[in-house]
Design an enzyme around this catalytic site. Structure first.
Site, mmCIF file in Angstrom:
data_model
loop_
_atom_site.group_PDB
_atom_site.id
_atom_site.type_symbol
_atom_site.label_atom_id
_atom_site.label_comp_id
_atom_site.label_asym_id
_atom_site.label_seq_id
_atom_site.Cartn_x
_atom_site.Cartn_y
_atom_site.Cartn_z
ATOM 1 N N LYS A 170 -6.012 1.596 -3.719
ATOM 2 C CA LYS A 170 -6.054 2.493 -4.876
ATOM 3 C C LYS A 170 -7.394 2.383 -5.599
ATOM 4 C CE LYS A 170 -1.055 2.384 -5.193
ATOM 5 N NZ LYS A 170 0.120 1.659 -5.679
ATOM 6 N N GLN B 205 1.837 -2.343 -10.536
ATOM 7 C CA GLN B 205 2.172 -2.462 -9.117
ATOM 8 C C GLN B 205 3.548 -3.097 -8.952
ATOM 9 O OE1 GLN B 205 0.353 -1.268 -6.428
ATOM 10 N NE2 GLN B 205 2.167 -1.809 -5.273
ATOM 11 N N ASP C 81 2.002 6.808 -13.181
ATOM 12 C CA ASP C 81 2.950 6.586 -12.085
ATOM 13 C C ASP C 81 4.251 7.341 -12.309
ATOM 14 O OD1 ASP C 81 2.532 5.395 -9.666
ATOM 15 O OD2 ASP C 81 2.898 3.354 -10.329
#
Length: 293
Positions: free
Chosen positions: A54, A98, A121
């Protein structure tokens, strides 16, 4: 019949080229690039790899990225403090936590602490709730499900009126993509580990999104001719004939499915590149919202 192969790498490159141009225009206008903050807890190799991917993608398209890495035994307070640090950083427009996190961390509390304006997200309960409510539009939608929907569109399929089956009900993929397909006017069935005879539902699917994490679980004789398959699964299986001694396969038996399906994503290289691309797109969107209102 041979299926149209849906190559997420090709779609992702095209979209990332556009993101790169928009990011450069943003930086020229504001004097700083859009920024993504990543929080990683622990030393899980897969999570570390995803974070590296990422951050490399950010660099490639001209986004700034910063990371806070905490040890495996980090406390809830330490993780929440990291979220707050990024919440307060005006040069960070999107925050990625994450997952998964170690057992001692309350993931829901951490995700809820992320500023709604920076929830790139799309996992904040308010964004997920808006996704589930008719007439409401979430600020951000989760990256992998959004990537799935883009790939369905790339295959030339309008979900409206179609029978869609989602295999898997995780908060990260299964449930959000089912909500998105419902919003697109598909008739949606969710199958999971407690579904008796899942194959009977899959046989009726015009669109199948497989996200169950079981290698080659869906067999060719379960498939309706012409079905569009979005295979989210990325499963590592031993293969002595492969150079590395293993290969990555999806949740669908690709070799059997490609002669029956109308279109199918490749694995790897299908949904994966789209997940990162949608995250970059959301970060750019967040930057514009925060900088320009």
């Amino acid at each position: 019949m041979t299926a149209q192969l849906i190559d997420g790498n090709v779609v992702a490159r095209r979209l990332q080229d556009d993101i790169q141009q928009q990011a450069a225009a943003f930086e020229e206008k504001h004097g700083y690039p859009p920024g993504l903050g990543v929080i990683l807890v622990g030393a899980d190799p897969a999570s570390q790899m995803y974070v590296r991917m990422k951050r490399r993608a950010c660099k490639r398209v001209g986004l700034h990225s910063a990371a806070i890495e905490l040890p495996e035994d980090a406390t809830q307070e330490e993780v929440l403090a990291a979220v707050q640090q990024f919440n307060e950083d005006s040069k960070i427009h999107g925050i990625l936590v994450q997952l998964p996190m170690p057992d001692q961390i309350d993931e829901e509390a951490v995700l809820s602490a992320v500023s709604l304006d920076k929830d790139v997200d799309g996992f904040h309960p308010v964004n997920i709730g808006a996704l589930a409510m008719k007439g409401r539009t979430p600020t951000f939608t989760p990256a992998t499900p959004t990537g799935c929907m883009v790939l369905i569109e790339e295959a030339g399929i309008d979900p409206s009126g179609k029978q869609a089956v989602v295999l898997g009900r995780s908060n990260i993929v299964g449930l959000p993509v089912a909500l998105m397909l419902n919003e697109a006017n598909a008739t949606v069935t969710i199958c999971h580990s407690r579904t008796p005879d899942a194959s009977s539902y899959i046989r009726e699917a015009d669109i199948l999104v497989a996200a169950i994490g079981k290698p080659n679980y869906v067999k060719a004789n379960w498939l309706k001719p012409g079905v569009v398959i979005i295979d989210v699964g990325t499963n590592k299986v031993d293969d002595p004939s492969a150079e590395k001694g293993y290969q990555w396969v999806g949740d669908v038996d690709f070799e059997g499915a490609k002669d029956i399906a109308g279109a199918i994503t490749i694995v790897p290289g299908g949904v994966g590149p789209m997940t990162i691309t949608m995250l970059l797109s959301n970060t750019l969107k967040a930057a514009h919202r925060l900088a320009e209102g």
